[in-house]
Design a protein around this motif. Sequence first.
Motif, mmCIF file in Angstrom:
data_model
loop_
_atom_site.group_PDB
_atom_site.id
_atom_site.type_symbol
_atom_site.label_atom_id
_atom_site.label_comp_id
_atom_site.label_asym_id
_atom_site.label_seq_id
_atom_site.Cartn_x
_atom_site.Cartn_y
_atom_site.Cartn_z
ATOM 1 N N THR A 256 0.837 -1.217 0.000
ATOM 2 C CA THR A 256 0.000 0.000 0.000
ATOM 3 C C THR A 256 0.861 1.251 0.000
ATOM 4 O OG1 THR A 256 -1.732 -1.182 1.209
ATOM 5 C CG2 THR A 256 -1.822 1.216 1.239
ATOM 6 N N THR A 260 0.632 3.855 -3.154
ATOM 7 C CA THR A 260 0.132 5.201 -2.862
ATOM 8 C C THR A 260 1.210 6.250 -3.079
ATOM 9 O OG1 THR A 260 -1.327 4.219 -1.202
ATOM 10 C CG2 THR A 260 -1.053 6.599 -1.149
ATOM 11 N N TYR A 263 1.963 7.005 -6.814
ATOM 12 C CA TYR A 263 0.932 7.841 -7.432
ATOM 13 C C TYR A 263 1.029 9.288 -6.969
ATOM 14 C CZ TYR A 263 -3.520 10.173 -7.942
ATOM 15 O OH TYR A 263 -4.491 11.115 -8.199
ATOM 16 N N TRP A 282 -3.749 6.751 -11.112
ATOM 17 C CA TRP A 282 -4.667 6.609 -9.970
ATOM 18 C C TRP A 282 -5.406 5.277 -10.042
ATOM 19 C CZ3 TRP A 282 -9.903 5.786 -9.736
ATOM 20 C CH2 TRP A 282 -10.491 5.904 -8.471
ATOM 21 N N SER A 285 -3.098 2.506 -8.995
ATOM 22 C CA SER A 285 -2.860 2.525 -7.556
ATOM 23 C C SER A 285 -4.084 2.032 -6.788
ATOM 24 C CB SER A 285 -2.492 3.941 -7.110
ATOM 25 O OG SER A 285 -2.354 4.014 -5.709
ATOM 26 N N TYR A 307 -2.294 3.591 4.112
ATOM 27 C CA TYR A 307 -2.747 4.720 3.296
ATOM 28 C C TYR A 307 -2.628 6.033 4.067
ATOM 29 C CZ TYR A 307 -5.978 7.956 1.061
ATOM 30 O OH TYR A 307 -6.548 9.071 0.499
ATOM 31 N N THR A 310 1.039 7.132 4.661
ATOM 32 C CA THR A 310 1.702 7.594 3.437
ATOM 33 C C THR A 310 1.202 8.969 3.011
ATOM 34 O OG1 THR A 310 1.936 5.295 2.731
ATOM 35 C CG2 THR A 310 2.244 6.998 1.061
ATOM 36 N N THR A 311 -0.105 9.137 2.925
ATOM 37 C CA THR A 311 -0.655 10.403 2.436
ATOM 38 C C THR A 311 -0.363 11.549 3.394
ATOM 39 O OG1 THR A 311 -2.787 9.779 3.426
ATOM 40 C CG2 THR A 311 -2.478 9.321 1.088
#
Length: 381
Positions: A256, A260, A263, A282, A285, A307, A310-311
């Motif tokens: 993941t 992520t 992308y 996208w 991903s 997720y 990472t974001t």
Amino acid sequence: MAASELIQDSGDVRPHVEVNVTMTNPDTPPHPPRVANGSLAFQASSPTPPADAQKQQEGSKLSSLFRQSQLIHSLSSGLRRHCDYVKITVPEECSNRLPKEWWKTGVAFLYALFILFFTTVIITVVHERVPDKSVSPPLPDKFFDYMDRVPWAFTVTEVNGLILVGLWLVQLIFLKHKAIIGRRCFFLIGTLYMYRCVTMYITTLPVPGKHMVCAPKLYNDSTGKIWRILRLISGGGLSLTGSHLMCGDFLYSGHTVMLTLSYLFIKEYSPRWMWWYQWICWFLSASGVVCILIAHEHYSIDVVVGYFATTRTFWWYHTMANTHVLRQAPNNFLSRTWWNPIFNFLERNVQTTVPVVFSWPVALPSSCRQHYRMVEGGRDE
């Protein structure tokens, strides 16, 4: 007599014209003839042009000068009227505001390389602590309750991940400011995998499905563990290569993270007109992340935590990198992160937002550059 006349224009161009005119006075009596030895001596002289011809010649000169003045006036007024078409804007030189500093990129690369190696060591250690499937069955998961396992789905995940990583590496090579962007990428990869080492070491979850086959435990066999580490590194930690047969690296999902993060970098450092390219990435991903759950290779919490980690880390870093007033602001709570000193080290000399500019990674030969200039010249014409 001498006459001077100045012809001025109402615009910025003011030509100065001076005309010298020599006229003879008809009232002046001619000089008497000279006498030599008692006789008159006549001296031949060039005939003097009449006054009317001189005035006509003077008028023709003035009229030509007047026409030149009118032409200059029309040109200057035309340039003022269409000044927006001839204005050339020279871009500000920003190379000193975006220094390459490849040595910092090298430091970030070594940091990521060390953390990835350390991750394989932690996976080997955690594998020895995973409870047996017969003793500790898989934990209940809401997604697994509604979706049966699809065996080939995890292959789709890894293929999508390889495609995204390959696209990002090609894009990074052609970016002009690849040194700055590269060290950001290496730092985030190292930091996210370091977080992953912490989470999967402190909490070891049982396998998420009965289908998973784990390699036998080695216990005190240090040599066997070293060979497993080397095998995991050589295969890139992928199931496709047959190198990943260990269990325990569940919380959180490394697949993941890579899906992520690839992308996010592709979208951040690609121009807006490439929206179709961004949407394709996208889809790769998102479908790869969903296939992790469909294959029952990770718990839902593994994917969700991966997720969010990472974001949020990506957005926090780039918020501080692109908003320069936050770096020294006293109320900036983002500066309280543990990695803020490392951020200041990597981004200290980056004084502006990194633009999305592409360039050739290597200099073109002189013949190619000449051909390129000829093509560009033909286009301009």
